[in-house]
Design a protein around this motif. Structure first.
Motif, PDB file in Angstrom:
ATOM      1  N   ASP A 123     -53.465 -67.707  24.234  1.00 47.55           N
ATOM      2  CA  ASP A 123     -53.453 -69.370  23.730  1.00 47.55           C
ATOM      3  C   ASP A 123     -53.683 -69.230  22.109  1.00 47.55           C
ATOM      4  N   VAL A 124     -52.956 -70.412  21.356  1.00 50.42           N
ATOM      5  CA  VAL A 124     -53.339 -70.576  19.767  1.00 50.42           C
ATOM      6  C   VAL A 124     -53.666 -72.174  19.987  1.00 50.42           C
ATOM      7  N   PHE A 125     -54.658 -72.190  19.040  1.00 47.06           N
ATOM      8  CA  PHE A 125     -55.652 -73.707  19.145  1.00 47.06           C
ATOM      9  C   PHE A 125     -55.223 -74.073  17.611  1.00 47.06           C
ATOM     10  N   VAL A 126     -54.913 -73.634  16.465  1.00 42.70           N
ATOM     11  CA  VAL A 126     -54.712 -74.016  15.302  1.00 42.70           C
ATOM     12  C   VAL A 126     -53.195 -73.836  14.770  1.00 42.70           C
ATOM     13  N   THR A 127     -53.071 -74.664  13.488  1.00 37.54           N
ATOM     14  CA  THR A 127     -51.966 -74.245  12.854  1.00 37.54           C
ATOM     15  C   THR A 127     -51.890 -73.982  11.323  1.00 37.54           C
ATOM     16  N   LYS A 128     -51.163 -73.306  10.592  1.00 40.34           N
ATOM     17  CA  LYS A 128     -51.405 -72.768   9.146  1.00 40.34           C
ATOM     18  C   LYS A 128     -51.487 -74.113   8.535  1.00 40.34           C
ATOM     19  N   GLY A 129     -52.729 -74.230   7.420  1.00 39.94           N
ATOM     20  CA  GLY A 129     -52.758 -75.466   6.459  1.00 39.94           C
ATOM     21  C   GLY A 129     -53.838 -76.360   7.157  1.00 39.94           C
ATOM     22  N   GLN A 130     -54.171 -75.981   8.309  1.00 41.67           N
ATOM     23  CA  GLN A 130     -55.367 -76.843   8.908  1.00 41.67           C
ATOM     24  C   GLN A 130     -56.656 -76.656   8.407  1.00 41.67           C
ATOM     25  N   LEU A 142     -59.498 -69.904  16.975  1.00 45.26           N
ATOM     26  CA  LEU A 142     -58.302 -69.801  16.368  1.00 45.26           C
ATOM     27  C   LEU A 142     -57.320 -69.456  17.352  1.00 45.26           C
ATOM     28  N   PHE A 143     -57.575 -68.509  18.286  1.00 44.85           N
ATOM     29  CA  PHE A 143     -56.758 -68.084  19.431  1.00 44.85           C
ATOM     30  C   PHE A 143     -57.386 -67.292  20.323  1.00 44.85           C
ATOM     31  N   LYS A 144     -56.778 -67.019  21.580  1.00 47.52           N
ATOM     32  CA  LYS A 144     -57.328 -66.177  22.563  1.00 47.52           C
ATOM     33  C   LYS A 144     -56.511 -64.866  22.830  1.00 47.52           C
ATOM     34  N   ILE A 145     -57.028 -63.773  23.133  1.00 47.25           N
ATOM     35  CA  ILE A 145     -56.208 -62.508  23.486  1.00 47.25           C
ATOM     36  C   ILE A 145     -56.749 -62.438  25.230  1.00 47.25           C
ATOM     37  N   ASP A 146     -55.730 -62.163  25.736  1.00 46.27           N
ATOM     38  CA  ASP A 146     -55.803 -61.797  27.389  1.00 46.27           C
ATOM     39  C   ASP A 146     -56.933 -61.116  27.700  1.00 46.27           C
ATOM     40  N   ASP A 147     -57.864 -61.669  28.352  1.00 49.62           N
ATOM     41  CA  ASP A 147     -59.453 -61.132  28.704  1.00 49.62           C
ATOM     42  C   ASP A 147     -59.344 -60.450  30.333  1.00 49.62           C
ATOM     43  N   ARG A 148     -58.132 -60.741  31.018  1.00 47.92           N
ATOM     44  CA  ARG A 148     -58.296 -60.758  32.559  1.00 47.92           C
ATOM     45  C   ARG A 148     -58.929 -59.523  32.701  1.00 47.92           C
TER      46      ARG A 148
END
Length: 366
Positions: A94-101, A109-115
């Motif tokens: 998942d990505v929750f932000v964009t450049k310049g925000q 900011l983002f998540k890495i697979d944690d399963r």
């Protein structure tokens, strides 16, 4: 014949008498001329000196308090620049932000697979529970003297290892969420969903421009004339006017320039970005100075800027420094607080000359 004999002596007497009268009158004439000459020679030297003195005009000037300032070039800098580095390998889910925000501290900011990690976490929790029960059983046996201290120690070590593994997994799960620990603008960010990230990869740059700062270097001759807390006027691109405060003056000079690094914090950056050039009007300590016409400045024999002044009727050339200037005046230091400055004729006299002067009271420039 008898008459001729008598005429000769008589004529001689007349000639002698006439000569004596002429000599006497000539002597008086010479004496009179010499007397007049002596009268002229005995006139006062000062009177002759005054008659030959050059005429000048002068003004009595009173020093006024003046704040000296210097113009420097500076560069805007962010208050804080943070580069975020990935702490665990994996695919981005998942990505929750964009450049310049603009983001706040604590923003994910983002998540890495944690399963996989969460599954391991469940197992680790169960293992801790198991090791806890095992240790309790060994302790009961040890109390009944049915087992050794070695068995107790082994059980305690197994439980400690299980707990450590559980903590490691919990930390790894936290690492799968990339969180900003500072507010600012997301200046660099190019993470996409399903992207693989290695440990140690730079993933984002956060620039905190609130407040924006300006850095510059103060020449060593102004060291001690600048104070922390002094207001500063700055001018950015397109003549944008900004105000700031001196918040830091370094105590170690730059080795290359022998200048002191200075930081200025801007109250309102008015949207200026970091990394651009600005002009700085830096105030120095207040000092006394005389406002004069720039035309009164000259260069003395030592090559210094100077002003011709009067002490009585004698010309005194004094070295000065120009603190500030505008179209009509130059404010100079180096003179007494009250001084008589030659304002007309100064180009025709030199240091030590005796002059005639017309002196008026000066009008101070504001």
């Amino acid at each position: 014949m008898q008459i001729k004999n008598k005429l000769g002596p008589a004529l001689a007497v007349v000639i002698v008498a006439t000569t004596i009268v002429w000599m006497l009158s000539g002597s008086n004439g010479i004496t009179h001329a010499q007397s007049e000459s002596n009268t002229q020679d005995s006139s006062s030297p000062e009177s002759d000196h005054a008659d030959q003195a050059f005429f000048v005009k002068a003004t009595t000037s009173q020093a006024v308090p003046v704040t000296e300032s210097i113009t420097l070039s500076g560069q805007t800098t962010a208050d804080n620049i943070i580069t975020l580095t990935n702490r665990i390998a994996g695919y981005v889910t998942d990505v929750f932000v964009t450049k310049g925000q603009s983001i706040e501290a604590g923003k994910v900011l983002f998540k890495i697979d944690d399963r996989s990690l969460k599954a391991s976490h469940l197992y680790a929790k169960a293992l801790v529970k198991q090791r806890t029960l095992e240790l309790q059983g060994v302790l009961r046996l040890n109390n009944q003297q049915l087992t050794s201290q070695v068995s107790v120690a082994e059980a305690e070590a197994a439980l400690a290892s299980a707990k450590a593994n559980l903590i490691d997994l919990e930390l790894d799960i936290e690492k799968t969420s990339m969180t900003s620990h500072s507010s600012g603008v997301l200046n660099k960010f190019a993470i996409e969903k399903n992207q693989w990230l290695d440990i140690g990869s730079d993933v984002a740059q956060i620039v905190d421009v609130s407040p924006l700062k300006v850095t510059t270097l103060i020449p060593q001759k102004y060291i001690g004339k600048t104070l922390v807390g002094s207001p500063v006027n700055l001018k950015g691109p397109n003549n944008i006017e900004i105000t700031g405060i001196i918040t830091f003056i370094d105590t170690i000079a730059d080795e290359a320039t022998r200048s002191l690094p200075v930081e200025i914090t801007l109250d309102d950056a008015k949207g200026l970005p970091a990394g651009i050039s600005v002009d700085i009007n830096l105030p120095l300590k207040e000092s006394n100075a005389h406002p004069i016409s720039p035309a009164l400045l000259s260069i003395n024999d030592d090559g210094d800027m100077s002003v011709k002044t009067l002490e009585g009727n004698t010309v005194v050339s004094r070295a000065v420094s120009v603190i500030k200037s505008d179209r009509n005046h130059a404010w100079v230091s180096g003179l007494p607080n009250t001084v008589t400055i030659i304002t007309s004729g100064q180009g025709f006299v030199k240091d030590g000359d005796f002059v005639k002067a017309e002196v008026t009271d000066g009008v101070q420039a504001q």
